[in-house]
Every structure is written in C-alpha cells, then in structure tokens.
Enzyme design. Structure first.
Site, PDB file in Angstrom:
ATOM      1  CG  HIS A  48      45.565  61.745  62.219  1.00 48.76           C
ATOM      2  ND1 HIS A  48      45.873  61.582  60.680  1.00 48.76           N
ATOM      3  CD2 HIS A  48      45.419  60.370  62.880  1.00 48.76           C
ATOM      4  CE1 HIS A  48      45.839  60.843  60.267  1.00 48.76           C
ATOM      5  NE2 HIS A  48      45.531  60.255  61.852  1.00 48.76           N
ATOM      6  CD  GLU A  50      46.259  67.051  60.355  1.00 52.11           C
ATOM      7  OE1 GLU A  50      46.476  66.703  61.535  1.00 52.11           O
ATOM      8  OE2 GLU A  50      46.548  67.069  58.903  1.00 52.11           O
ATOM      9  CB  CYS A  78      46.441  61.800  56.520  1.00 49.96           C
ATOM     10  SG  CYS A  78      45.413  62.004  57.202  1.00 49.96           S
ATOM     11  CB  CYS A  81      43.412  65.702  57.794  1.00 46.83           C
ATOM     12  SG  CYS A  81      44.108  64.688  59.777  1.00 46.83           S
TER      13      CYS A  81
HETATM   14 ZN   LIG Z   1      45.389  63.061  59.176  1.00 42.85          ZN
END
Ligand SMILES: [Zn+2]
Length: 143
Positions: A48, A50, A78, A81
C-alpha cells in the site's frame, strides 16, 4: 497533497488502485519519501502507498522512528496502514477521501487515535477530498 495525488496517478497508470502517499520531514516541507499502491505491480499484498512511503522515509532517515514527520495520503488508511503509522510514530496523518468501507482513521475504525495505544498521531482529514475521491471513482468506472 498535490504530490500524493501525483503518486496516485502513477499507481493508476500501473494498473493499481490510485492511492498515493508522501512523508514530510519534521520541518513540514521537505519530502522524505513517496509511494503509491503497487499491489498489482509487485504482487505484494502489503504494498500500500502508506507502507511503501513509510519504509522509504525510515530508510532515508536511517531509523524506524518518524518522529515529527507527517504522512499525507489521498485515501483514509486501512487497518494495516493505520497500524504501520502508529508503529512508525509519525506525528501527523493527513488524508483526502474517507473510506467508508475500510477506513481505519475515523470511518470504520479509528486505530490511529485509539486511546489504548501509546502513540496517537494527529489526524487531519478531507484535504482535497473531492479530487482524491474522483481519482478512485474514475479508476473503478473505467474497469
Ligand atoms: Zn493500507
């Protein structure tokens, strides 16, 4: 956020969901690192925006603590993250669009501000939210 949006565009061009992130140094202006979703590009479920940006920022600083730093991301983090952001000790999380289906910084959960955790970054949401959300809507509409 403009830089994060540029990163999100890179994700989309690579076939990934357009989410982009940047990490700003403690001075609030120096860009330490950037990242965009690379799940499809790398086959890594944890790739992801991040997580990639935080890893790169830590590598650049030479330590895992990102004290004083700000993470800017186009979409609400999410749970994974949000956990990574707490672990990295960033001071501030700035995000654009809310993620009502999976957000963990105010929508579905609020992991980053959970009082049971020993580190709680400041959260600023809704920065260029319309543009951040439109990028996602356009991406999914095109599929
Ligand atoms: Zn994430």
């Amino acid at each position: 956020m403009r830089l994060a949006l540029d990163e999100a565009g890179r994700a989309a061009r690579g076939g990934d969901v357009p989410v982009g992130a940047v990490v700003l140094a403690a001075d609030g202006t120096t860009v330490l690192a950037a990242g965009h979703n690379e799940r499809e590009a790398t086959g890594d479920p944890t790739a992801h925006a991040e997580v990639l940006a935080v890893r790169r920022a830590a590598a650049r600083l030479g330590e895992w603590r990102l004290a004083g730093c700000t993470l800017v991301v186009t979409l609400e983090p999410c749970t994974m993250c949000a956990g990574a952001l707490v672990q990295s000790r960033v001071d501030r999380v700035v995000y654009g669009a809310r993620d009502d289906k999976a957000g963990a910084a105010g929508s579905l959960w609020d992991v980053v501000r959970d009082r049971r955790l020993n580190h709680r970054p400041e959260v600023i949401e809704g920065v260029l939210a319309g543009e951040c959300a439109a990028l996602l809507t356009d991406f999914f509409r095109a599929r």
